[in-house]
Write an enzyme that holds these catalytic residues in place. Structure first.
Site, short mmCIF file in Angstrom:
data_model
loop_
_atom_site.label_atom_id
_atom_site.label_comp_id
_atom_site.label_asym_id
_atom_site.label_seq_id
_atom_site.Cartn_x
_atom_site.Cartn_y
_atom_site.Cartn_z
N PHE A 128 61.28 34.54 70.25
CA PHE A 128 62.61 33.94 70.29
C PHE A 128 63.59 34.91 70.95
CE2 PHE A 128 66.64 32.41 68.44
CZ PHE A 128 66.54 31.10 68.86
N ASP A 205 59.34 38.82 62.14
CA ASP A 205 60.37 37.77 62.06
C ASP A 205 59.70 36.55 61.42
OD1 ASP A 205 62.12 35.67 62.37
OD2 ASP A 205 62.80 36.31 64.36
N TYR A 230 67.77 28.89 56.75
CA TYR A 230 68.32 27.54 56.96
C TYR A 230 67.31 26.57 57.56
CZ TYR A 230 69.57 29.96 61.37
OH TYR A 230 69.58 30.71 62.51
N LYS A 231 66.08 27.03 57.75
CA LYS A 231 65.05 26.13 58.28
C LYS A 231 64.28 25.53 57.09
CE LYS A 231 64.72 28.95 62.48
NZ LYS A 231 65.33 28.03 63.45
N ARG A 379 59.45 19.81 70.36
CA ARG A 379 58.98 20.37 69.09
C ARG A 379 59.15 19.34 67.99
NH1 ARG A 379 61.65 26.09 67.48
NH2 ARG A 379 63.35 24.62 67.18
#
Lengths: 419, 419
Positions: A128, A205, A230-231, A379
């Site tokens: 990312f 990560d 928050y995922k 995705r």
């Protein structure tokens, strides 16, 4: 209706799903919406609005500054809950703090300081962007070399690539446990062992792994990790991130941002900074309490489900995506852009198509929220706590319909504000 | 009842107060509580619970990830509101982001990089600890010298002290516009001019000034500033901080934490970090939306009052504290520990007493929340948006009663968890 995998089979999978009833623990007020973007922003737990409302009215409104003796422990308390229910870490090893990027900066800085004779940082070339950017900044600041490891866009980083790159100059390796793009799940234990043997730290990560796969930080011998909440953890938009530092390293590692929350005697306010003896030294300033607190009711749902059950269902949801995509979408030019083996994948699955951006937009208009990633990836991120098998079936059905009727050709192709 | 300044005189001041009715714009559900700690955590605006509730239910719960195109601009939008209503800055110069400590690290790092031939940082020896700690970390990391400027505990930093220290090696000066301890208000324009002449940057910490005094960043020639939003700005516990970078400096300064929110084309996700051309380059990661959003309804109240009116009332509230302390508390060993001239003070007033810690505790038990600061300070922070003159009168009356009856002698003197 598809003959090869009729919709009732998906409904049967839901009927047999031990997590099915947890869907009611989330606010879902639009039954036409199929939300496959829990890997970007997790849904709102049903208990959260009232929980936050009480916190705002009682904690802030009535108790005011007198709430701080309670609030000040929340980063650690929520960290311990994360450790127990999602990360496989010991108490006192995880704390909620800052953003993932800031935490990455802190822990990468700490690791580099602790490995002063070495001058190379390794990062997955396809990781990312913020991870790469943070490391580019650190490398420039310290005159170090950032080497990017070539990585397969669909399969993720291969162990042999890392093994070949791990020479005696590598101070730090930064990797995502689950790739944000293709969902490839790395073997933490194998990589931690490789790196330790080579004298390098690994900083994980966990943003796309936490809450989706059982991350066994302690057992895998992990040194350092960060990740967002928050995922799959459903902490809410921009909820503060977490960081993990292996207990045995806490007394020696020091991070570069020396704030009062990292100070040994925070409220004695001595003249000179002296880091707290434990995990607190990785903290900096006052945490955003409202955004942090929302993680608490969200973790209740995860705790009730159990991360192993979440993982099992996540694998099955992914397998259904792959099976339906193979059967229905291949004729329209879609290709699987994730590992085929469910044991080597996190919870999301990526599909490749030259028109992915416009297809993603058409899909949104058809009531399915997934997301697009440059250059040509769609995705789909089912979240086992609230995504049904029939949601996956319907989403793939709508996707096939779009491809069949070429609906995406009427969509704009500009890349403005894609999140 | 005191004959020298009877309570009805305070009530008359309230009756004549043009801001008096704004008190109803806050949640105040315990009329016996006198809250003089708005300089630590501002009260809850009455509009905030419903505002947050809507954001949680609609923005997060229903619109989910589709809210991000709106949310992503909030840091800038709230920054512009702060600039207009509290900070005297131009649009595009203020953004809400991270914590005060992290912002201080970013902007101090940026200033030091932009002044590479110099190796000294100056800081007020009596500044808030986190500012000093952050700078100690930066100095150590970069091999620079951090010099602390001697400063009067009661009167704050004197201009001559700074002038004498500003030699050709000073890269950066970090100062609080309003001292957290004594409330001394510095002359921003004079100091900015001095520093500019000497070739140094000034980085202002506005935590105790923002929302209390009109900070005229643009007109005073300020280069850099940071500050928190949970004190006089009423943004809620740990609400994210702000940072200010003068427009003319934005294209050249670079900060050390290179995250994706600071990247020029954030969603194109190019391989190499290139800072955004404007203020965005000082951002790092995903902001905590719930904690950030709460600032919006709070700023409505400030905007309605107008910062100049807030300042006028703040000065009068402070004068009343000083007048009553002189008359009632001097006999019991209290001394004013703040500048006597209201034009040289922010909104809070400190009193010195050898038993300040225990007196502070007795005061809390008597229904007055102020706060204690090491070593012997009692801070009283009236907030003009909701503190009444009669509150100040009652607080000082209770304080005199405590001193007279020596109530504090029954209080514990240990310093655990004082916030």
């Amino acid at each position: 209706m598809r003959d090869d995998f009729p919709r009732y089979l998906a409904k049967e999978l839901d009927a047999a799903d031990p997590l099915a009833e947890l869907r009611d623990r989330f606010v879902i007020n639009d039954d036409n919406l199929i939300y496959l973007d829990g890997n970007s922003l997790g849904r709102l737990p049903a208990a959260t609005p009232e929980f936050l409302s009480r916190l705002v009215r009682d904690g802030w409104g009535s108790d005011l500054v007198r709430s701080w003796p309670t609030w000040i422990d929340w980063g650690r308390r929520l960290g311990d809950r994360l450790a127990a229910h999602a990360l496989g870490a010991r108490p006192g090893e995880v704390v909620v703090s800052d953003s993932t990027s800031v935490n990455l900066y802190k822990l990468a800085g700490a690791a580099l300081d602790a490995n002063p004779g070495r001058s190379t940082i390794l990062v997955d070339a396809e990781d990312f962007p913020t991870d790469r950017y943070i490391l580019q900044g650190l490398a420039r600041q310290r005159g170090l070399t950032l080497r990017t490891l070539p990585s397969d866009l669909d399969q993720g980083l291969q162990l042999d690539t890392l093994r070949a790159a791990l020479d005696g100059d590598v101070a730090l390796v930064v990797l995502s446990a689950v790739s944000y793009r293709c969902g490839a799940l790395l073997d933490l234990a194998a990589i931690n062992a490789l790196a330790r043997q080579a004298g390098a730290y690994v900083l994980w990560d966990l943003s796309h792994a936490a809450g989706a796969v059982p991350v066994r930080l302690t057992d895998s011998g992990a040194d350092l990790a960060v990740g967002c909440t928050y995922k799959y953890l459903n902490g809410g938009p921009g909820a503060p991130a977490f960081l993990y530092v292996r207990r045995e390293l806490q007394a020696t590692l020091r991070q570069p941002i020396w704030g009062w929350f990292g100070q040994r005697d925070q409220f004695q306010m001595p003249a000179d900074y002296e880091p707290a003896p434990d995990l607190d030294r990785f903290l900096v300033g006052t945490p955003p309490i409202l955004s942090m607190a929302a993680l608490d009711p969200a973790l209740d749902v995860l705790a009730e489900a159990g991360i192993d059950q979440v993982r099992q269902k996540g694998q099955r949801l992914g397998e259904l995506i792959v099976e339906l995509a193979d059967a229905w979408l291949t004729p329209y030019g879609f290709e699987l852009a994730s590992p085929r083996d469910p044991r080597r994948r996190g919870s999301h699955v990526s599909l490749r198509h030259p028109e992915a951006l416009r297809i993603s937009r058409a899909l949104t208009e058809a009531g399915v929220v997934g997301d697009y990633r440059v250059p040509d990836r769609l995705r789909l991120g089912p979240a086992p706590l609230y995504t049904r098998f029939v949601d996956v079936w319907d989403a793939l059905d709508r996707l096939r319909d779009i491809a069949e009727r070429r609906v995406h050709e009427r969509m704009p192709a500009d890349l403005s504000r894609v999140t």
